[in-house]
Design an enzyme around this catalytic site. Structure first.
Site, short mmCIF file in Angstrom:
data_model
loop_
_atom_site.label_atom_id
_atom_site.label_comp_id
_atom_site.label_asym_id
_atom_site.label_seq_id
_atom_site.Cartn_x
_atom_site.Cartn_y
_atom_site.Cartn_z
N GLY A 6 0.65 -1.28 0.06
CA GLY A 6 0.06 -0.14 0.10
C GLY A 6 1.04 1.34 0.06
N GLN A 10 3.04 9.95 1.74
CA GLN A 10 4.26 9.30 1.75
C GLN A 10 5.19 9.61 0.69
OE1 GLN A 10 2.40 5.09 2.38
NE2 GLN A 10 4.33 5.17 3.59
N CYS A 27 5.67 -0.26 7.52
CA CYS A 27 5.25 0.87 6.52
C CYS A 27 6.49 1.27 5.88
CB CYS A 27 4.84 1.96 7.54
SG CYS A 27 4.30 3.50 6.86
N LEU A 28 6.33 1.99 4.68
CA LEU A 28 7.46 2.25 3.99
C LEU A 28 8.07 3.68 4.66
CD1 LEU A 28 6.47 1.76 0.16
CD2 LEU A 28 7.94 0.33 1.73
N HIS A 85 -4.84 1.14 7.28
CA HIS A 85 -3.49 1.62 7.55
C HIS A 85 -3.26 2.84 6.48
CE1 HIS A 85 1.03 0.98 7.91
NE2 HIS A 85 0.96 1.87 6.92
N GLU A 86 -3.47 2.51 5.22
CA GLU A 86 -3.17 3.76 4.21
C GLU A 86 -4.15 5.05 4.35
OE1 GLU A 86 -0.68 3.51 2.69
OE2 GLU A 86 -0.34 1.38 3.12
N HIS A 109 -2.64 7.50 6.90
CA HIS A 109 -2.06 8.34 6.50
C HIS A 109 -2.57 9.66 6.01
CE1 HIS A 109 2.04 6.09 6.60
NE2 HIS A 109 1.41 5.15 6.09
ZN ZN Z 1 2.37 3.31 5.98
#
Ligand code: ZN
Length: 176
Positions: free
Chosen positions: A49, A54, A101-102, A143-144, A147
């Site tokens: 994701g 991000q 998470c990236l 989760h996304e 953000h």
């Molecule tokens: Zn994330």
């Protein structure tokens, strides 16, 4: 298309509330390029994701990988772009699972979230659609979407006891 730089925890863009996308902007070349670049970036980082903040774009756009099992066919991941997503929790069941998470490279932690959701969003052509998700795809979508409100998965952890570096995750926590 380009691979975009991913913001890491500590960058203020990850803590801002992202702006809604105007439906009229969705079909513009600039927005379509952002969607394409996010697809390429997510693929390059092998993410499941990715949210626009991000990649330093504070707009309400996320990509989520949704794995569907259909009979005997091997599960395939479909990547879906969600614009201005709105989540509705279905029922009261929750589940706990690992998240990464990236923007927090090298870390994993266990997070409890609602197990079943419906998400309503616009697609990259501006059409409205709804997904009914359970389990891991529901988790990734939450989760996304978090953000977009400046929320990171560590904010959702009720205890940091499971906050783990990847090497230790593989050594002590990963189950086959
Ligand atoms: Zn994330």
């Amino acid at each position: 298309m380009s691979i975009l730089k991913v913001a890491r925890m500590g960058h203020p863009v990850l803590r801002q509330r992202a702006q809604p996308v105007s439906p009229a902007d969705i079909t513009t070349p600039a927005f379509q390029k952002l969607v394409d670049d996010m697809f390429e970036t997510m693929d390059a980082y092998e993410g499941i994701g990715l949210a626009a903040p991000q990649v330093h774009e504070s707009v309400r756009l996320v990509l989520v990988g949704i794995t569907e099992h259909r009979g005997d066919e091997e599960a395939k991941m479909r990547i879906v772009a969600l614009i201005n997503p709105e989540i509705r929790v279905i029922g009261t069941e929750t589940g706990e699972d690992w998240e990464g998470c990236l923007s927090l490279p090298g870390l994993r932690g266990r997070v409890t979230r609602p197990n079943e959701i419906k998400v309503s969003a616009l697609d990259r052509d501006g059409g409205r659609f709804e997904l009914h998700l359970e389990g891991y795809p529901a988790r990734v979508t939450q989760h996304e979407t978090d953000h977009l409100d400046g929320i990171l998965f560590v904010d959702r952890m009720t205890s940091f006891e499971t906050l783990t570096f990847l090497e230790e995750y593989a050594r002590f926590w990963a189950k086959d």
